[in-house]
Design an enzyme around this catalytic site. Structure first.
Site, PDB file in Angstrom:
ATOM      1  N   LYS A  95     -23.454  15.498 -15.167  1.00 20.67           N
ATOM      2  CA  LYS A  95     -24.014  15.308 -13.824  1.00 20.67           C
ATOM      3  C   LYS A  95     -22.901  14.898 -12.871  1.00 20.67           C
ATOM      4  O   LYS A  95     -22.155  13.941 -13.142  1.00 20.67           O
ATOM      5  CB  LYS A  95     -25.044  14.186 -13.886  1.00 20.67           C
ATOM      6  CG  LYS A  95     -26.407  14.585 -13.420  1.00 20.67           C
ATOM      7  CD  LYS A  95     -27.302  13.402 -13.612  1.00 20.67           C
ATOM      8  CE  LYS A  95     -28.631  13.615 -12.996  1.00 20.67           C
ATOM      9  NZ  LYS A  95     -29.423  12.388 -13.042  1.00 20.67           N
TER      10      LYS A  95
HETATM   11  C1  E4P Z   1     -32.575  12.441 -12.007  1.00 17.91           C
HETATM   12  O1  E4P Z   1     -31.756  13.311 -12.208  1.00 17.91           O
HETATM   13  C2  E4P Z   1     -32.410  11.446 -10.925  1.00 17.91           C
HETATM   14  O2  E4P Z   1     -31.283  10.658 -11.151  1.00 17.91           O
HETATM   15  C3  E4P Z   1     -33.665  10.608 -10.804  1.00 17.91           C
HETATM   16  O3  E4P Z   1     -34.779  11.473 -10.812  1.00 17.91           O
HETATM   17  C4  E4P Z   1     -33.666   9.708  -9.573  1.00 17.91           C
HETATM   18  O4  E4P Z   1     -34.935   9.136  -9.447  1.00 17.91           O
HETATM   19  P1  E4P Z   1     -35.234   7.912  -8.452  1.00 17.91           P
HETATM   20  O5  E4P Z   1     -35.095   8.415  -7.056  1.00 17.91           O
HETATM   21  O6  E4P Z   1     -36.636   7.517  -8.781  1.00 17.91           O
HETATM   22  O7  E4P Z   1     -34.237   6.853  -8.778  1.00 17.91           O
END
Ligand code: E4P
Length: 221
Positions: free
Chosen positions: A83
């Protein structure tokens, strides 16, 4: 639509995976920190449980650091996806990593233009954050719709992961918009199969059946 579990909780992943419901996992620094365990150990455990892609996020902020870290992370398991944050440095890193065949998930995407750039440099996945857009009074689902149209217009193979999912309606909306994947918090996944009318209906069936069996028994006596 594929379903990913948006969690770094190994026990949670095990339980949902046993039901055959998840196609992959996404983690981020917040989710890993919440578990309070060694990062590498946690990611490796998740990769063993789940056959599909598991996103692990770089913590470096410069492209050189991201590339170095990405090469290391991708060596943790065959199904690791790295990521990378949606920054200029992140795009530079994805451009290099995609040429090396390292799978990437460009995260923190909040506009169609950002998604377009991520696809152009060869990102395997882009992650638009629905809930966080909704929080500031804009529409997360509209962003997913735009990205779908944009990738279809130009034949980009980059897959869209709807992230920052907050409720069941988000999941339904992104599925209807033709999103490739929804990554859903572990605690929200059961809400996809739960419904009060299902519970109520089942309770009625059980009660009626018990009464019927009782009657049959009395008739037989
Ligand atoms: C996933 O890839 C993201 O990091 C995650 O869905 C972020 O979610 P949040 O906005 O609830 O922290």
């Amino acid at each position: 639509m594929k379903i990913f579990a948006d969690t770094a909780n190994v026990e949670e992943i095990k339980k949902i995976n046993e039901m055959g419901l998840i196609d992959g996992v996404t983690t981020n620094p917040t989710l890993v920190a919440r578990e309070g365990k060694d990062w590498e150990t946690v990611e490796k455990q998740i990769c063993e449980i789940v056959d599909g892609p598991v996103s692990a996020e770089v913590t470096a902020s410069d492209s050189e650091g991201m590339i170095k870290q990405a090469r290391e992370l991708s060596g943790w398991a065959d199904n690791i996806v790295v990521k990378i944050p949606m920054t200029a440095e992140g795009l530079k890193a994805v451009n290099v990593l995609s040429k090396e065949g390292i799978k990437t998930n460009v995260t923190l995407v909040f506009s169609a233009a950002q998604g377009l750039l991520a696809a152009k440099v060869g990102a395997t996945y882009v992650s638009p954050f629905l809930g966080r857009l909704d929080d500031i009074g804009t529409s997360g689902i509209e962003l997913v719709e735009k990205l779908r149209q944009l990738f279809d217009n130009y034949g980009y193979e980059t897959e869209i992961i709807a992230a920052s999912i907050r409720h069941v309606q988000h999941v339904e909306q992104v599925a209807l918009a033709g999103c490739d994947i929804a990554t859903i918090p572990g605690k929200l996944i059961p809400k996809l199969w739960e419904h009060p009318l299902t519970d109520k209906g089942l309770a009625t069936f059980e009660k009626d059946w018990a009464e019927f069996e009782q009657l049959q028994k009395q008739k037989g006596e």
